[in-house]
Design an enzyme around this catalytic site. Sequence first.
Site, PDB file in Angstrom:
ATOM      1  CB  CYS A   1      -0.899  -0.012   1.236  1.00 61.67           C
ATOM      2  SG  CYS A   1      -1.921   1.462   1.420  1.00 61.67           S
TER       3      CYS A   1
ATOM      4  CB  CYS B   1      -6.750   1.498   6.688  1.00 63.08           C
ATOM      5  SG  CYS B   1      -5.602   2.887   6.556  1.00 63.08           S
TER       6      CYS B   1
ATOM      7  CG  PHE C   1      -1.054  30.747   0.978  1.00 61.37           C
ATOM      8  CD1 PHE C   1      -1.205  30.464  -0.378  1.00 61.37           C
ATOM      9  CD2 PHE C   1       0.072  31.464   1.377  1.00 61.37           C
ATOM     10  CE1 PHE C   1      -0.258  30.878  -1.311  1.00 61.37           C
ATOM     11  CE2 PHE C   1       1.025  31.889   0.457  1.00 61.37           C
ATOM     12  CZ  PHE C   1       0.851  31.599  -0.894  1.00 61.37           C
TER      13      PHE C   1
ATOM     14  CD  GLU D   1      -7.181  29.947  -0.203  1.00 61.28           C
ATOM     15  OE1 GLU D   1      -7.039  29.402  -1.305  1.00 61.28           O
ATOM     16  OE2 GLU D   1      -6.420  29.750   0.774  1.00 61.28           O
TER      17      GLU D   1
ATOM     18  CB  CYS E   1       3.101  20.876   3.767  1.00 62.31           C
ATOM     19  SG  CYS E   1       2.633  21.713   2.251  1.00 62.31           S
TER      20      CYS E   1
END
Length: 435
Positions: free
Chosen positions: A72, A154, A292, A313, A388
């Site tokens: 996976c 999961c 953002f 945004e 991120c």
Amino acid sequence: MPTGIIESLDHEGRGVTLVDGKTVFVEGALPGERVEYAVYRRQPSYEQARTLRVLAPSPSRVTPRCPHFGVCGGCSMQHFDPEAQVAAKQRLLEDNLRHLGGLRAEQLYAPIYGQPWAYRYRARLSVRFVAKKGGVLIGFRERQGRYVTDMQQCEVLPQHLSAMLLPLRELIGGLSIRDRLPQIEVAIGEHVTALVLRVLEPPDAGDEGLLRNFADKHGVVFYLQPKGPATAYRFHPQAGPPLSYLLPDFAVEHFFSPTEFTQVNPSVNRVLVRRAMNLLQPQAGERVGDMFCGLGNFTLAIARSGASVLGVEGSPELVARAAENAAANGLGQLAEYRVADLFAATAETVAAFGRLDKMLIDPPRDGALELVKALAADGPRRIVYISCSPPSLARDAAILVAQKGYRLRGAGVVNMFPNTSHVESIALFERAAAH
């Protein structure tokens, strides 16, 4: 077969070793291990390989909890002790800041992390009808290739949703549109579990009956999405509480639609927002920019402090949702929103936002390059940057420090996605003259 000693992990969670001057990225290998590997891709400057045998295991190697691990594509680091994962991500952040940005944070913040299992409240699951495998498959894509994992459970999804995977397979297999339903998007709120079915053809009356029965039995809400994300509509049950998540520290409830972006890990998000507010320190009388801003994850926490806040945004739909949330939480007088493409920011467009004492930036993976380049000499005295992508953070940090007169006061990781290689981080910048 070749062997190597793994020196570090790369941004995809692969082991890195140097053999005869060439970098080899080895899937399934951990720092400090000696492994035997097989190369499956050769390039002039690097090779990609898979671990065949661990000859000297790391003390941080653990038995993966999920039987689907390795096949996976949803997780890449279940073989790595959860606390060691966090430490490795912190090192990756530091390495990116140093090597790509030429920077070292004045302070390393304690990592933010939570439970490594059952944390994932948002997911996009692929659906495929595969007759030779006995019917419908529902799951994440396989790590290699485009096939859907034959997922029967999961470990990173909440238990009630993991237990629903096999019943969902049976449900979809009984629909007339089973081969015209390629995706299920999952969104779990405080009171609702929503399943958005991407339907390339509308369900017939029999299908609708099956969907209603399933929703009633399993306590979920089905949405149908005939085209793009904005076309998703609530199918059954029509009545009931809306999707929302809470930020109890700030007495804020955010309402959202199941296809709008919200953080995958709500418990870690609560800690992240708290950390961001502690670093930003918004005060009554200040004007703060939230760049953002999405549907206002940080905006309303800033407003709750008494500061006035401008949320910016690019999506008109998210800006409309953010304004609704501000009003619903009684913060409409302190929160203002504008639609603007921050990836095309210029000195003129940023100046049009007006005076901003402080700023929070939370961009997608590409970072905020044009925005930080556009900041004026009298720009915000303090910036909290949520990232991120360590490489884009390092690039933008170098501009803030070298060209815009900021100091990198501190940085640390946020383990929003345990058992994956994804690295979220938070950094604080202050003008060099600030005390």
